[in-house]
Design an enzyme around this catalytic site. Structure first.
Site, PDB file in Angstrom:
ATOM      1  N   ASP A   8       0.850  -1.269  -0.083  1.00 11.11           N
ATOM      2  CA  ASP A   8      -0.064   0.064  -0.038  1.00 11.11           C
ATOM      3  C   ASP A   8       0.980   1.178   0.077  1.00 11.11           C
ATOM      4  O   ASP A   8       1.930   1.381  -0.271  1.00 11.11           O
ATOM      5  CB  ASP A   8      -0.901  -0.053   1.112  1.00 11.11           C
ATOM      6  CG  ASP A   8      -0.411   0.218   2.741  1.00 11.11           C
ATOM      7  OD1 ASP A   8       0.930   0.252   2.578  1.00 11.11           O
ATOM      8  OD2 ASP A   8      -1.027   0.463   3.549  1.00 11.11           O
ATOM      9  N   CYS A  67       3.085  -2.896   3.817  1.00 11.44           N
ATOM     10  CA  CYS A  67       2.482  -1.874   4.187  1.00 11.44           C
ATOM     11  C   CYS A  67       3.204  -1.076   5.387  1.00 11.44           C
ATOM     12  O   CYS A  67       4.290  -1.267   5.442  1.00 11.44           O
ATOM     13  CB  CYS A  67       1.163  -2.330   4.744  1.00 11.44           C
ATOM     14  SG  CYS A  67       0.855  -3.325   6.258  1.00 11.44           S
ATOM     15  N   THR A  69       3.252  -1.027   8.665  1.00  5.10           N
ATOM     16  CA  THR A  69       3.883  -1.905   9.742  1.00  5.10           C
ATOM     17  C   THR A  69       4.116  -3.452   9.063  1.00  5.10           C
ATOM     18  O   THR A  69       4.624  -4.098   9.990  1.00  5.10           O
ATOM     19  CB  THR A  69       2.959  -1.920  10.861  1.00  5.10           C
ATOM     20  OG1 THR A  69       1.648  -2.497  10.550  1.00  5.10           O
ATOM     21  CG2 THR A  69       2.602  -0.578  11.625  1.00  5.10           C
ATOM     22  N   HIS A 100      10.707 -23.494   8.780  1.00  3.64           N
ATOM     23  CA  HIS A 100       9.956 -24.635   9.732  1.00  3.64           C
ATOM     24  C   HIS A 100       8.628 -23.942   9.283  1.00  3.64           C
ATOM     25  O   HIS A 100       7.554 -25.035   9.275  1.00  3.64           O
ATOM     26  CB  HIS A 100       9.886 -23.917  11.101  1.00  3.64           C
ATOM     27  CG  HIS A 100      11.259 -24.525  11.935  1.00  3.64           C
ATOM     28  ND1 HIS A 100      11.287 -24.541  13.185  1.00  3.64           N
ATOM     29  CD2 HIS A 100      12.316 -25.156  11.540  1.00  3.64           C
ATOM     30  CE1 HIS A 100      12.618 -24.911  13.615  1.00  3.64           C
ATOM     31  NE2 HIS A 100      13.248 -25.454  12.572  1.00  3.64           N
ATOM     32  N   HIS A 135       7.792 -30.682  10.310  1.00  2.00           N
ATOM     33  CA  HIS A 135       7.452 -29.355   9.931  1.00  2.00           C
ATOM     34  C   HIS A 135       6.201 -29.408   8.899  1.00  2.00           C
ATOM     35  O   HIS A 135       5.271 -28.463   8.905  1.00  2.00           O
ATOM     36  CB  HIS A 135       8.346 -28.224   9.549  1.00  2.00           C
ATOM     37  CG  HIS A 135       9.445 -28.220  10.744  1.00  2.00           C
ATOM     38  ND1 HIS A 135       9.331 -27.567  11.964  1.00  2.00           N
ATOM     39  CD2 HIS A 135      10.900 -28.695  10.655  1.00  2.00           C
ATOM     40  CE1 HIS A 135      10.456 -27.642  12.829  1.00  2.00           C
ATOM     41  NE2 HIS A 135      11.450 -28.178  11.727  1.00  2.00           N
TER      42      HIS A 135
END
Ligand code: RB5
Length: 145
Positions: A8, A67, A69, A100, A135
């Site tokens: 964004d 974005c 954060t 993992h 995993h």
């Protein structure tokens, strides 16, 4: 290898730096840039959706989302079954999210992570193999109907 990029307005500057880094240092990767392409305010779920759909349709193997954060765009991407989007801030989690969790999307914050670190995180994620084994069994348990 194919990879889709999305962001964004809070992530567009970092996304452009990431794109230039990938072109310069990973010429074997074929890129699809789903935008956004400028500073105008947009809605991060739209770009997470575009990149998630690229992966689920096998248009791209991997994705990178940015974005402000990295939080909103990772939440949206993880709503899609089969998407494993990891928001990372350090080298160890960039490594572990592939080793993992076999993260197929790496999420970064344009307002939280420096360009230098972002490129290091991407390089670590790209170069780390998935370990499989136990995993994979856990990954098979992730999606909820
Ligand atoms: C946009 O201002 C900002 O909210 C967005 O980029 C992101 O940080 C949301 O999680």
């Amino acid at each position: 290898m194919t990879l889709s990029l999305g962001c964004d307005h809070g992530g567009v500057e970092l996304k452009e730096i990431i794109k230039a880094h990938l072109i310069a240092h990973h010429p074997d990767i074929s890129l699809t840039d789903r935008g956004t392409h400028g500073p105008a305010s947009v809605h991060y779920p739209d770009f997470a959706t575009a990149v998630a759909r690229d992966i689920l349709s096998h248009t791209s193997d991997l994705g990178i989302l940015v974005c402000g954060t990295g939080i909103g765009i990772s939440i949206r991407a993880n709503r899609f079954k089969g998407i494993r989007a990891a928001l990372v801030h350090d080298i160890f989690t960039a490594e572990m999210c592939k080793a993992h969790n076999n993260a197929n999307i790496l999420c970064l914050g344009g307002r939280t992570t420096s360009p230098e670190l972002a490129c290091q995180l991407i390089d670590k994620w790209l170069s780390t193999p998935f370990e499989g084994g136990r995993h994979q069994a856990r990954i098979d348990m992730l999606d909820i109907d």
